[in-house]
Scaffold this motif. Sequence first.
Motif, PDB file in Angstrom:
ATOM      1  N   LYS A 153      22.555 -11.004  44.592  1.00 61.12           N
ATOM      2  CA  LYS A 153      24.012 -11.201  44.572  1.00 61.12           C
ATOM      3  C   LYS A 153      24.700 -10.029  43.865  1.00 61.12           C
ATOM      4  CE  LYS A 153      27.544 -14.595  43.432  1.00 61.12           C
ATOM      5  NZ  LYS A 153      27.840 -15.913  42.864  1.00 61.12           N
ATOM      6  N   TYR A 154      24.152  -9.588  42.731  1.00 63.54           N
ATOM      7  CA  TYR A 154      24.722  -8.478  41.966  1.00 63.54           C
ATOM      8  C   TYR A 154      24.809  -7.220  42.832  1.00 63.54           C
ATOM      9  CZ  TYR A 154      25.135  -4.744  38.495  1.00 63.54           C
ATOM     10  OH  TYR A 154      25.544  -3.637  37.794  1.00 63.54           O
ATOM     11  N   ASN A 166      24.457  -6.956  46.190  1.00 63.97           N
ATOM     12  CA  ASN A 166      25.266  -7.168  47.398  1.00 63.97           C
ATOM     13  C   ASN A 166      26.747  -7.033  47.073  1.00 63.97           C
ATOM     14  OD1 ASN A 166      23.141  -7.527  49.185  1.00 63.97           O
ATOM     15  ND2 ASN A 166      23.008  -9.718  48.789  1.00 63.97           N
ATOM     16  N   ASN A 167      27.183  -7.506  45.892  1.00 60.79           N
ATOM     17  CA  ASN A 167      28.579  -7.358  45.466  1.00 60.79           C
ATOM     18  C   ASN A 167      28.961  -5.894  45.248  1.00 60.79           C
ATOM     19  OD1 ASN A 167      29.083 -10.097  45.576  1.00 60.79           O
ATOM     20  ND2 ASN A 167      28.745 -10.433  43.393  1.00 60.79           N
TER      21      ASN A 167
END
Length: 94
Positions: A15-16, A18-19
Amino acid sequence: MLVHEYIEIKITQTKYYNNLGYDVSSGDITTIKTTDLPKGSEVIIQTECDVCDHINEIPYNKYLKNISNQGFYTCKSCSYVKSQTTKKLKYNDS
């Protein structure tokens, strides 16, 4: 200063990353900008002392802590330079 602009890592925080615009999945090995590592990252990076040009390998979070004081990186041997600078700024000592 950082020796390498990019570093190859195994992705654990999808998530980190991909953000940040990386298209990765958990377990992928990919190349990212070193400055995109999380602030608390223990990934070992190569750094160069801004005083003597000595190359060191230290965790990224320790590098960030080092440069947060006075804005430049010093190796252990040159840490006295920061100590002297801080003393002058903090205590107006000549």
